[in-house]
Design an enzyme around this catalytic site. Structure first.
Site, PDB file in Angstrom:
ATOM      1  N   SER A 530       0.838  -1.188   0.000  1.00  0.00           N
ATOM      2  CA  SER A 530       0.000   0.000   0.000  1.00  0.00           C
ATOM      3  C   SER A 530       0.881   1.249   0.000  1.00  0.00           C
ATOM      4  O   SER A 530       1.660   1.421  -0.929  1.00  0.00           O
ATOM      5  CB  SER A 530      -0.954  -0.041   1.198  1.00  0.00           C
ATOM      6  OG  SER A 530      -2.005   0.861   1.028  1.00  0.00           O
ATOM      7  N   ASP A 615      -8.799  -4.460  -6.525  1.00  0.00           N
ATOM      8  CA  ASP A 615      -8.438  -3.455  -5.526  1.00  0.00           C
ATOM      9  C   ASP A 615      -9.220  -2.160  -5.769  1.00  0.00           C
ATOM     10  O   ASP A 615      -9.037  -1.506  -6.789  1.00  0.00           O
ATOM     11  CB  ASP A 615      -6.932  -3.180  -5.601  1.00  0.00           C
ATOM     12  CG  ASP A 615      -6.413  -2.397  -4.410  1.00  0.00           C
ATOM     13  OD1 ASP A 615      -7.211  -1.695  -3.766  1.00  0.00           O
ATOM     14  OD2 ASP A 615      -5.210  -2.485  -4.127  1.00  0.00           O
ATOM     15  N   HIS A 647      -7.269  -5.320  -1.972  1.00  0.00           N
ATOM     16  CA  HIS A 647      -6.122  -4.592  -1.414  1.00  0.00           C
ATOM     17  C   HIS A 647      -5.454  -5.450  -0.344  1.00  0.00           C
ATOM     18  O   HIS A 647      -5.443  -5.118   0.842  1.00  0.00           O
ATOM     19  CB  HIS A 647      -6.596  -3.268  -0.834  1.00  0.00           C
ATOM     20  CG  HIS A 647      -5.500  -2.267  -0.625  1.00  0.00           C
ATOM     21  ND1 HIS A 647      -4.761  -1.727  -1.651  1.00  0.00           N
ATOM     22  CD2 HIS A 647      -5.012  -1.694   0.504  1.00  0.00           C
ATOM     23  CE1 HIS A 647      -3.871  -0.867  -1.169  1.00  0.00           C
ATOM     24  NE2 HIS A 647      -4.013  -0.833   0.139  1.00  0.00           N
TER      25      HIS A 647
END
Length: 676
Positions: A530, A615, A647
């Site tokens: 991330s 995602d 994600h």
């Protein structure tokens, strides 16, 4: 006892700190301070509700002085996890991972046999979490589809086996606001059914699925909050400054009004916790007149607040509130490790009773309605979570289970807190983990960057850290400026510093480890998910001479396209992160300068990139575009695309595919072990 973790107590729809994540005291005594806990003891196990048989050792001999831990053990789903007590205290629910299946089981705590009820779950696979309904006979399940984060709310009847989708709407996201014990057949939820950008508040009936609109979102509400009677009377709204307003609704007039406001600099470590005093006041974390978020009580009529507890440097992390009186029982801060501060002697005595069982940090998990059955977990650096149940009436502590008992057969690494001064003098904290049996000098190192970035690394078990250490690498984790928990000055020092001073802190941390003689300067990898994936791309493009390789999981490559492709329900906090990251409408040149995509020609280290096709936060296009650019520049890159992930990794097969590739990649470029 209510366990209220600050950032999750109100349905804050997207504080960006949480969206890009991978998932403290001036007076008094700290009997729960785990810094001086005794070493592991057998503790008290008068009986066990759940008993695991110890596995046979299944070791792979490695090249070094400790056994190689197989990936399928390190990255296995927990055997048992997520215990929850029913409101009446008679039943325990938990997740069981066995033979490739993820199951919710319910056990009657009064029964002496080991019979367990299997809870029926949705047929569609996806990420999920579960809760007890107030009627003690339904398990509520929030589940998306393959990581798309469009959660549905299901009610599964543990007596009949029937399951009902309470929010059967396509492309709609539900969030749980409150399970109303006073109305056991009802749940209060937030739903963006009418407008994808805004979540309205509803009451849904479990038996019929009837949906009743309670409050319409006018377009600025980040989240809703119920009072002590289960009425929606609080809301957190975005204001024109990019900060937030705390709104309340008077029961008679039914009109919303603002009682306090936080500017954007205070908003990320401030917010409401719960109503108190029969709905006449609100408990909140507040940093308006201080650096750190402190616990305050706000009078609804006057807006005046008084401080309950504070620390000048660290934000409050958790709050324990008595269900009946709504008095604060305890709060925790995460400094180097978790520390507790107590307001009630009874709570302090329970924690004292527990702490001799384990060297880890105590975490309160759950309690039943009459506050007599408590669940605890112990967080340790070299051991997965261990769960215990405490019966206050019997004064009896019972061991429940460890999450990953197979790891008991292996030597795990210990994690140490560190600190150093950044180039501008700011104190930076973090953690370092050395590989067992390898010494501490001139070793290959992985800089593992946390997500968020408005999050932080903490002391505790991390399978990824243990995997790296077991393969022979130092693992360095840095809470760079912009990380949460250290007060608003530290967090706001990261404003507009993506790829700037936030990255400088990471480089200063690497230099610190090299100067200490720990890390081999020619064998350092930057790795993260991330925001950490973005940092890995920044490291490769902005400071390629520092690193031997980089690994990016789900990381954005272009801040402009990231901000222009946000999910619609991020709209209420758009101004907040425009101030913290940059505004693509007015600062495109600046955002380009902080985006690795525009400096891809400077990358000269090999890269491994992983991306989820579903995602919703960091779209697949973020990875696609930089991989294509790297290929055009003949840069060594391997791209792993997982069409059925969001994600993060939820599928064990996908997780195994990634970590197999990553382990080989690290071994090729850093020289550590790999299982093959």
């Amino acid at each position: 006892m209510k366990y209220l973790r600050f950032k999750y107590t109100i349905i804050i729809f997207i504080i960006f700190a949480l969206i890009l994540s991978s998932c403290t005291i001036q007076k008094g005594i700290f009997p729960g301070d785990t810094k001086d806990l005794s070493p592991d003891k057998k503790g008290e196990k008068s009986k066990e509700y759940i008993q695991d048989d110890k596995p046979e050792k299944n070791r792979v001999e490695g090249l070094f002085q400790v056994d190689l831990i197989p990936r399928d053990i390190l990255f296995a789903d927990p055997v048992r996890t997520s215990p929850a007590i029913s409101p009446d205290g008679s039943k325990l629910a938990y997740r069981l991972f066995e033979d490739g299946y993820d199951t919710i089981l319910v056990r009657n705590l009064q029964e002496t046999n080991r019979k367990e009820t299997v809870v029926r779950q949705p047929d569609t696979p996806g990420n999920y979490r579960f809760y007890w309904a107030g009627d003690n006979k339904h398990i509520l399940i929030l589940q998306d589809s393959l990581g798309d984060e469009d959660y549905h709310l299901y009610a599964s009847n543990i007596e009949t086996g029937k399951i009902k989708d309470l929010t059967p709407y396509s492309g709609v996201q539900v969030m749980l606001i409150d399970v109303d014990g006073k109305r056991p057949n009802e749940v209060i939820i937030a739903l963006n059914k009418d407008d994808a950008a805004f979540h309205d508040a509803y009451r849904v009936k479990i038996d019929s699925g009837e949906l009743i609109l309670l409050e319409k979102n006018p377009g600025n509400i980040q989240g809703w909050m119920t009072d002590n009677n289960g009425h929606v009377r609080g809301a957190l709204a975005t204001n024109s400054d990019g900060g937030s307003d705390l709104l309340v609704q008077d029961e008679k007039e039914k009109q919303w009004r603002t009682i306090i406001s936080w500017d954007y600099e205070s908003s990320n470590n401030s917010g409401p916790i719960s109503f108190a005093d029969g709905g006449r006041s609100i408990l909140a974390i507040d940093s308006r007149d201080s650096n750190a978020g402190r616990l305050v009580k706000i009078d609804i009529d006057t807006g005046r607040s008084h401080v309950i507890v504070e620390d000048s440097e660290f934000d409050i992390e958790e709050v324990l509130v008595d269900d009946k009186t709504y008095n604060v029982s305890a709060v925790s801060f995460i400094k180097e490790r978790k520390e507790w501060f107590f307001f009630e002697d009874d709570t302090m005595k329970v924690f004292e009773r527990m702490k001799g069982l384990n060297r880890g940090d105590i975490s309160f998990i759950d309690a039943n309605e009459n506050d007599m059955i408590w669940l605890f977990a112990f967080i340790s650096d070299d051991k997965p979570l261990s769960y215990y149940i405490y019966d206050r009436d019997k004064d009896e502590v019972v061991f429940l289970f460890d999450e990953l008992p197979d790891l008991d057969s292996y030597v795990l690494a210990k994690t140490q807190p560190i600190s150093f001064s950044a180039r501008d003098g700011l104190e930076i904290n973090g953690y370092i983990t050395f590989p067992p049996g390898q010494g501490i000098e001139e070793l290959p190192m992985v800089l593992n960057v946390h997500g968020g970035p408005w999050s932080r690394d903490v002391w505790g078990f991390d399978p990824e850290v243990q995997w790296m250490a077991n393969r022979g690498y130092i693992v360095l984790q840095i809470n760079f400026r912009g990380s949460s928990g250290y007060g608003k000055d530290f967090l706001n020092a990261g404003n507009k510093e993506w790829g700037g001073k936030m990255h400088d802190d990471l480089i200063d941390g690497v230099n610190w480890a090299v100067e200490k003689g720990y890390a081999d300067p020619d064998k350092v990898c930057i790795y993260g998910g991330s925001y950490g994936g973005y940092a890995a791309l920044v490291g490769a493009a902005f400071t390629p001479d520092v690193f031997a390789c980089g690994v990016d999981l789900f990381g954005p490559s272009n801040l402009i396209t990231l901000l222009e492709s946000i999910p619609p329900y991020w709209a209420p906090i758009l101004d907040n992160y425009y101030k913290r990251v940059g505004n693509p409408n007015t600062q495109r040149e600046f955002l380009e300068s902080r985006s690795p995509l525009f400096k891809v020609d400077q990358i000269k280290i090999p890269m491994l990139i992983a991306q989820g096709g579903n995602d919703p936060r960091v779209k697949q296009s973020e990875s696609d575009q930089i991989v294509k650019a790297m290929e055009r520049h003949k840069i060594d890159v391997r791209y792993l695309l997982f069409p059925d992930e969001g994600h993060g990794f939820s599928s064990p097969d996908n997780r195994n595919t990634f970590y197999t590739a990553a382990e080989k990649f690290l071994a090729e470029h850093l020289g550590g072990q790999w299982e093959g």
